[in-house]
Design an enzyme around this catalytic site. Structure first.
Site, mmCIF file in Angstrom:
data_model
loop_
_atom_site.group_PDB
_atom_site.id
_atom_site.type_symbol
_atom_site.label_atom_id
_atom_site.label_comp_id
_atom_site.label_asym_id
_atom_site.label_seq_id
_atom_site.Cartn_x
_atom_site.Cartn_y
_atom_site.Cartn_z
ATOM 1 N N SER A 93 0.836 -1.193 0.000
ATOM 2 C CA SER A 93 0.000 0.000 0.000
ATOM 3 C C SER A 93 0.869 1.240 0.000
ATOM 4 O O SER A 93 2.052 1.199 0.371
ATOM 5 C CB SER A 93 -0.886 0.002 1.252
ATOM 6 N N TYR A 123 -3.446 -0.844 10.062
ATOM 7 C CA TYR A 123 -3.254 -1.071 8.624
ATOM 8 C C TYR A 123 -1.843 -0.677 8.201
ATOM 9 O O TYR A 123 -1.168 -1.409 7.458
ATOM 10 C CB TYR A 123 -4.294 -0.249 7.858
#
Length: 255
Positions: A146, A159
């Protein structure tokens, strides 16, 4: 340059968390490049729907329903895939979740759930799939990292921790398995319009902030991830290993 460099004919690709969203888009892209794709999801209905959509496009697609956080289920699922379709040539670790809380209020259970799916599952699935790759001295592993593997924002600490860890796990896999002719790399998507980000792209203020911040001036279309995935899954990347390729419209370049 020969088109054969990007040809995935005869290859078997397992994509985790691919009943919908980015995983489904990537599965379709690999199938259009010639691969037989195995969609994985814990939701049988989403899995059946995804497989049906790809088969409706005359693509080679099958489903494998198992929980990527459960070691026994992963081992059994990988063994079943290999018995039915042959050895896994390409593994895309895509399954992931997001949970949002202020860090000082983050519930233990949700913290662990994010790390289990976003970080530990890629290790568990790769460990199961890589045995056949090592035996054949060939394989491709793509970890979906990400933009938050490098930068973060408030309320997404779990996350970010997981995706940052996945970026370094990608390098560890490359270092340990490169000698077996296995290339392990990551893709770092920026802000894409998906189910996971729906609350953000429907937020007028956030949408305006993002489009003003990203040099490209817009959200990404998930289809724009396909080219990078095909490159990393194909012979074109035979000497690319341990890299994280960001696909984010130039956001990191301008920060």
């Amino acid at each position: 340059m020969s088109k054969d460099l990007f040809d995935l004919q005869g290859k078997v690709a397992l994509i985790t968390g691919s009943g919908r969203g980015i995983g489904f888009i990537l599965a379709g892209g690999l199938a259009r490049a010639g691969a037989t794709v195995i969609l994985n999801d814990v939701d049988p209905a989403a899995l059946d729907a995804g497989v049906g959509k790809l088969r409706g496009q005359d693509l080679k697609a099958h489903g494998a329903a198992f929980d990527v956080t459960k070691t026994d289920a992963v081992n059994a699922g990988v063994a079943d895939i290999e018995s039915r379709f042959g050895q896994i040539d390409i593994l895309v670790n895509n399954a992931g979740i997001q949970r949002r809380h202020p860090l000082e209020e983050f519930p233990d259970a949700e913290w662990r759930a994010v790390l289990d799916i976003d970080l530990t599952a890629p290790f568990v699935v790769s460990r199961a799939a890589v045995k056949g790759m090592i035996a054949r001295k060939a394989g491709k592993i793509i970890n979906i990292c990400s933009l938050q593997s490098t930068v973060t924002r408030p309320t997404i600490a779990a996350y970010t921790a997981a995706k940052g860890g996945l970026a370094l796990l990608t390098k560890s896999m490359a270092v340990e398995w490169a000698r077996h002719n296995i290339q392990t790399n990551g893709i770092g998507p920026g802000y894409f319009k998906t189910e996971m980000t729906e609350r953000l792209w429907k937020d007028v203020d956030f949408d305006a902030w993002l489009c003003g911040r990203v040099p490209a001036g817009r959200w990404g279309d998930p289809e724009e991830l396909v080219g990078t995935a095909v490159f990393l899954a194909s012979a074109a990347s035979s000497y690319v290993n341990g890299q994280l390729i960001y696909v984010e419209g130039g956001l990191l370049a301008g920060m």
